[in-house]
Design an enzyme around this catalytic site. Structure first.
Site, PDB file in Angstrom:
ATOM      1  N   THR A 151     -35.910 -51.358  51.199  1.00 19.06           N
ATOM      2  CA  THR A 151     -35.253 -50.729  50.050  1.00 19.06           C
ATOM      3  C   THR A 151     -33.929 -51.371  49.666  1.00 19.06           C
ATOM      4  O   THR A 151     -33.483 -51.246  48.528  1.00 19.06           O
ATOM      5  CB  THR A 151     -35.017 -49.231  50.325  1.00 19.06           C
ATOM      6  OG1 THR A 151     -34.159 -49.086  51.468  1.00 19.06           O
ATOM      7  CG2 THR A 151     -36.326 -48.498  50.572  1.00 19.06           C
ATOM      8  N   ASP A 152     -33.257 -52.070  50.576  1.00 22.21           N
ATOM      9  CA  ASP A 152     -31.896 -52.525  50.304  1.00 22.21           C
ATOM     10  C   ASP A 152     -31.809 -53.519  49.158  1.00 22.21           C
ATOM     11  O   ASP A 152     -30.827 -53.521  48.406  1.00 22.21           O
ATOM     12  CB  ASP A 152     -31.261 -53.121  51.565  1.00 22.21           C
ATOM     13  CG  ASP A 152     -30.839 -52.060  52.564  1.00 22.21           C
ATOM     14  OD1 ASP A 152     -30.792 -50.878  52.177  1.00 22.21           O
ATOM     15  OD2 ASP A 152     -30.557 -52.406  53.721  1.00 22.21           O
ATOM     16  N   SER A 175     -35.141 -56.438  54.320  1.00 26.64           N
ATOM     17  CA  SER A 175     -34.925 -56.891  52.948  1.00 26.64           C
ATOM     18  C   SER A 175     -33.521 -57.427  52.709  1.00 26.64           C
ATOM     19  O   SER A 175     -33.281 -58.085  51.692  1.00 26.64           O
ATOM     20  CB  SER A 175     -35.245 -55.779  51.949  1.00 26.64           C
ATOM     21  OG  SER A 175     -34.285 -54.749  51.988  1.00 26.64           O
ATOM     22  N   THR A 222     -38.591 -51.178  56.193  1.00 23.70           N
ATOM     23  CA  THR A 222     -38.699 -49.990  57.032  1.00 23.70           C
ATOM     24  C   THR A 222     -40.117 -49.459  57.123  1.00 23.70           C
ATOM     25  O   THR A 222     -40.550 -48.985  58.177  1.00 23.70           O
ATOM     26  CB  THR A 222     -37.763 -48.880  56.488  1.00 23.70           C
ATOM     27  OG1 THR A 222     -36.422 -49.337  56.520  1.00 23.70           O
ATOM     28  CG2 THR A 222     -37.877 -47.603  57.308  1.00 23.70           C
TER      29      THR A 222
END
Length: 282
Positions: A82-83, A53, A11
């Site tokens: 972030t995932d 990710s 992101t």
């Protein structure tokens, strides 16, 4: 001063497009370069294509490790979605155990230039990278968190990560990832059938099993038999708790006796992500 940026995607380096957020080449590199002291030199290793990710896996961890080791004395910032940040944090921490490198992971919930958390996280990552020391950390929401036991506990909030304490990582048997190994995280749940568990284990080389509380499982002979059969067949099974914190303590409850009799490994305080990486490297 020289610094290595590994930009994988995520992101932080996206911008709005016709179908939603999409990666934009050069966005992260330019933002970090603008923050550098005048005498600093930025080396870059940029994934092509840039990744959401959700698509990051063993071969990408190998790519990151190769880039880090190709620049032996440089502090490193890795920008990442972030995932799967928790998986990558565990992967780098364990694969580089004993190697004195300073590696700072960074991502954001809102892209650069959108008035969110990206700029602050990137500045924090830079400040952290320039401080002497070693280890893998995540710069996020004003915190510098050890990356060994990251937990993404909120899918939307800016302060979305916690770090669970982990045992100090020992140098692993392997220093990279065999992408051909078939490993997964499985979760016990009420009503799960032995047939389902056996079917999953039949196509895996090993698995992390998320068990109840401090180390219990249903006292179902068929379930326990499926686990014991997999262990006897040479499949690595490693237990972790479904609770975010506290870990496992075998022997606390009689309901766990059957589980531990199968030969399953005790993951202790490990997060599921850390336990999975342990299976990959040991």
């Amino acid at each position: 001063m020289r610094l290595l940026l590994i930009h994988t995607g995520g992101t932080i380096g996206m911008a709005p497009g016709p179908e939603g957020l999409r990666p934009v080449e050069g966005l992260v590199e330019g933002a970090l370069a603008a923050l550098l002291p005048p005498d600093a030199v930025l080396e870059t290793h940029v994934f092509s294509p840039l990744l959401d990710s959700a698509n990051v896996g063993p071969r990408h961890w190998n790519d990151m490790l190769s880039a880090i080791r190709a620049h032996p004395d440089l502090p490193v910032i890795i920008t990442h979605g972030t995932d799967t940040m928790a998986f990558t944090g565990a992967a780098l921490t364990q694969a580089m155990a004993g190697e004195t490198r300073r590696i700072i992971l960074c991502g954001s919930m809102v892209p650069l230039g959108e008035g969110g958390d990206a700029e602050g996280n990137l500045q924090l990552a830079l400040d952290a990278a320039l401080v002497p020391g070693a280890g893998v950390h995540l710069a996020f929401a004003g915190h510098l968190l050890p990356a060994a036991g990251l937990v993404k506990h909120d899918s939307h909030a800016a302060d979305s990560f916690r770090a669970q304490p982990q045992a100090e990582a020992a140098p692993p048997r392997r220093r990279d990832f065999d992408a051909a190994r078939r490993l997964a995280i499985l979760t016990l749940s009420p009503g799960m059938t032995a047939e389902l568990l056996s079917a999953a284990l039949s196509v895996l080389d090993g698995a992390v099993l998320r068990v109840f509380g401090s180390g219990t499982a249903m006292e179902d002979p068929a379930i326990l038999g499926a686990l014991a059969e997999a262990v006897a067949a040479g499949k690595r099974l490693r237990a972790v708790s479904q609770c975010e914190a506290g870990g496992l303590t075998p022997g606390t409850y009689a309901a766990g006796a059957g589980l531990w009799s199968t030969g399953i490994e005790n993951g202790g305080l490990e997060t599921p992500e850390a336990a999975l990486i342990h299976l990959w490297l040991n």
